[in-house]
Design an enzyme around this catalytic site. Structure first.
Site, PDB file in Angstrom:
ATOM      1  N   GLY A   1     -16.051 -14.076 -17.078  1.00  0.00           N
ATOM      2  CA  GLY A   1     -17.377 -14.684 -16.985  1.00  0.00           C
ATOM      3  C   GLY A   1     -17.709 -15.638 -18.112  1.00  0.00           C
ATOM      4  O   GLY A   1     -18.886 -15.814 -18.437  1.00  0.00           O
TER       5      GLY A   1
ATOM      6  N   GLU B   1       7.661   8.781  -2.809  1.00  0.00           N
ATOM      7  CA  GLU B   1       6.264   8.814  -3.251  1.00  0.00           C
ATOM      8  C   GLU B   1       5.822  10.244  -3.543  1.00  0.00           C
ATOM      9  O   GLU B   1       5.018  10.459  -4.461  1.00  0.00           O
ATOM     10  CB  GLU B   1       5.360   8.178  -2.189  1.00  0.00           C
ATOM     11  CG  GLU B   1       5.724   6.753  -1.804  1.00  0.00           C
ATOM     12  CD  GLU B   1       5.818   5.823  -2.994  1.00  0.00           C
ATOM     13  OE1 GLU B   1       5.112   6.055  -3.994  1.00  0.00           O
ATOM     14  OE2 GLU B   1       6.612   4.861  -2.934  1.00  0.00           O
TER      15      GLU B   1
END
Length: 657
Positions: free
Chosen positions: A219, A437
């Site tokens: 920002g 996994e």
């Protein structure tokens, strides 16, 4: 903001206060078209035809012989006349000595008309008009190029800074959230611009510049626009790359021109985005250093704090590479303040989400804090993208409100990539992925220092065939040794699961990313953070210096061959230590590995809470439409497994052991 607080400077309500630019362009084009019409008229003027129908010369002679011609007017090229019925005619003249006697014999009235000679001025205009027309069009095109981009034939040295007006959208500090400390640093600059006398009474001087430093997307540009919006002063914006051209001296000229424009609008703000493009450390290039970029930087240094003070001009610059900036640019008197714009913490992410969610119709179940907890490390741009993705997903489903489900799906897409359900995988590949996994997940559950599991999936996303996502419970700013070793073990859990279940010869290449991560982490532990007892608390990492044309300007750190061998040995020992920890966990909890792999094969995606419930109760507690929750069968009960003998550090021994 009250009118009393506005500076008494010139107003900037539009891009051009000297008239309508569209009307000027229209008048120029009308002038060009009129000149073209005049040129065509003059070109055809010498050959204008007299009134009357054109007839062949033979027909004209027949009419004379028949007595139907009343009068004629003869010129060297054209014969015009009138018939006895008063109709006009014309024909081209040819040398005919018998014509006049025949006309006199038939009683035709004869008159002679000499060839018209154009005036000298008309002749000059006729011959010079094409050249003048070409010059006018060329001048107009060059003028437009110079006006629009400042890069025309005579406008190389003109500044490309653009004046940001209120018509382009006013931004205030209310639109900036999550970076409260940086905003407070710059609010004083705004207060000075509103009321300079308040600080001048005590001898305070307006700061010359503020450097916004932060990662991409935090920002910095939005914060600079907010300063201008709050102060209500002219705001010039330009990129660092707009100064540098291939011609030496152009960038310095543009810097001078930019400050001349700013002086006319003082007090004002000049925002230079990506200042590292022009403000890099001098002397990093080749040759004698007298290049275009360094001349531009020298001129910028002089304008900011030289003999001539530029009062009322505040320079705000942004960069994500403060390490490469020249020290003269960062000294007091130039960029007096360096404002760090960090990635927001959880409270900052909540505020940023609330700002972006104002534009989106939300369902009652949406909780900004829950989303903020699941997005650690996200910048303001990442959170804006997350809200936008959730809105797009809700629109594709023809929903009127954006629910929490869309935000969860958008978060998975942003963090893990889009699902590739169209990808065709064999049953063996799915089983391999499920055990891979599941290996990561089981090791993570049994490593106390590991982050909690957020989700495990065997659906291909991005470039990965499956993924186990872990999310920290809070924002972390430093990592401890126990967590690093836990991360090493979790990273190697997938490869160990493949070897334990399918055998040494069936280990796949799916762990390449895990190995790369583990090796990089181990290298940092040994060479940067002093976490190897044998190497000691000494830094051996290669310095990250500035590069120019692909060549590093920093010298590599010299070390002996024995030290390099010791470092390589410690890196390998650290990675293999994580491999051994993963092997010990999976060997002890092999049944949980089978159970979790079976659940992944059946449901494809499991949340962290479902994984815990599965390992504790034997089912995930999910009630899918039309089905009931049931115990999960072990996926590997019928899979033959072969094991190799283990060598040192838990790794398989070489052939023949």
């Amino acid at each position: 903001m009250n009118d009393d607080n506005k500076p008494n400077g010139p107003k900037h309500d539009g891009p051009d206060n000297n008239g309508n630019p569209w009307m000027k362009s229209l008048l120029i084009w009308v002038g060009i078209l009129a000149a073209l019409a005049l040129f065509v008229t003059l070109f055809n003027g010498g050959t204008a035809q007299a009134p009357g129908a054109t007839v062949p010369y033979s027909q004209f002679l027949d009419k004379v012989e028949a007595g139907e011609v009343k009068d004629v007017s003869i010129s060297p090229t054209v014969i015009t006349g009138t018939y006895t019925n008063d109709a006009k005619f014309r024909t081209n003249a040819i040398p005919d000595p018998q014509l006049v006697p025949v006309l006199r014999e038939k009683g035709v009235t004869i008159s002679a008309r000499p060839e018209e000679q154009p005036s000298v001025w008309l002749y000059i205009l006729y011959n010079s008009l094409p050249f003048l027309l070409f010059l006018g069009i060329a001048f107009f095109v060059l003028r437009q190029m110079q006006k629009n981009s400042g890069s025309g034939a005579m406008g190389f040295g003109k500044s490309r800074a653009k004046l940001l007006t209120q018509k382009e959208g006013k931004v205030t500090f209310d639109d900036v959230a999550g970076i409260d400390e940086a905003r407070e640093e710059l609010e004083e600059v705004v207060e000075f611009l509103k009321d300079p006398t308040k600080f001048a009474k005590l001898g305070g001087k307006i700061p010359k510049g503020a450097l916004l430093v932060g990662s991409p997307g935090t920002g910095k540009t939005l914060l600079a626009r907010a300063i201008a919006g709050e102060a209500g002063v002219p705001f010039f914006t330009i990129s660092g790359s707009d100064f540098v051209e291939m011609f030496v001296g152009v960038g310095a000229s543009r810097v001078r021109d930019m400050f001349e424009q700013a002086k006319k609008s003082a007090p004002c703000i000049v925002f230079i985005d990506e200042i590292d493009a022009v403000g890099r450390h001098r002397g990093a290039g080749l040759g004698n250093g007298n290049d275009e970029r360094e001349q531009t930087l020298n001129q910028l240094l002089v304008e900011m704090d030289g003999f001539e003070a530029n009062e009322g001009i505040i320079i705000v610059a942004a960069t994500n590479r403060p390490d490469v900036l020249d020290p003269a640019l960062l000294r007091p008197g130039r960029f007096d303040r360096q404002v760090v714009v960090p990635r927001p913490d959880i409270e900052g992410r909540v505020k940023i989400l609330q700002v972006h969610m104002k534009k989106v119709p939300l369902a009652p179940d949406v909780d900004a804090r829950t989303i903020a907890r699941g997005t650690p490390g996200f910048s303001g741009a990442d959170l804006a993208n997350l809200v936008n993705e959730a809105a797009l997903m809700a629109a594709r489903k023809s929903k009127r409100l954006v629910a929490m489900q869309e935000f969860e799906e958008a978060k998975d897409k942003v963090m893990m990539g889009a699902e590739r359900r169209s990808m065709v995988m064999t049953e063996d590949e799915k089983r391999m992925t499920a055990y891979h996994e599941a290996g990561h997940a089981i090791v993570s559950l049994h490593e106390p220092a590991s982050d909690p599991i957020h989700k495990a999936t065997i659906i291909p996303r991005g470039r990965a065939l499956g993924m186990v996502m872990r999310l920290p419970e809070r924002d972390s700013y430093s990592y401890h040794r126990d967590k690093m070793y836990a991360n090493l073990a979790v990273a190697m859990g997938g490869r160990v699961a493949e070897e334990v279940i399918f055998g040494y010869d069936k280990v796949s290449s799916g762990a390449s990313g895990d190995i790369q991560y583990a090796t990089g982490l181990a290298r940092d532990m040994v060479t940067k953070w002093g976490m190897s007892d044998k190497v000691g608390p000494v830094e051996y990492a290669q310095p990250e210096g500035e590069s120019f044309l692909g060549y590093s300007s920093s010298q590599p750190r010299h070390m002996s061959n024995e030290t390099q061998q010791l470092i390589d040995h410690e890196i390998r020992a650290t990675v293999e230590g994580g491999l051994k920890r993963a092997r010990d966990v999976l060997t002890e909890h092999i049944n949980q590995l089978h159970t979790l792999a079976g659940a992944l094969l059946e449901y494809e995606t499991l949340s962290g809470e479902e994984i815990k419930k599965l390992l504790a109760d034997g089912d995930i507690g999910r009630q899918d439409p039309g089905t009931t929750s049931r115990p999960i069968a072990a996926a590997g009960a019928a899979i033959p497994r072969t094991r190799r003998p283990k060598g040192p550090f838990g790794n398989p021994a070489p052939q023949g052991a």
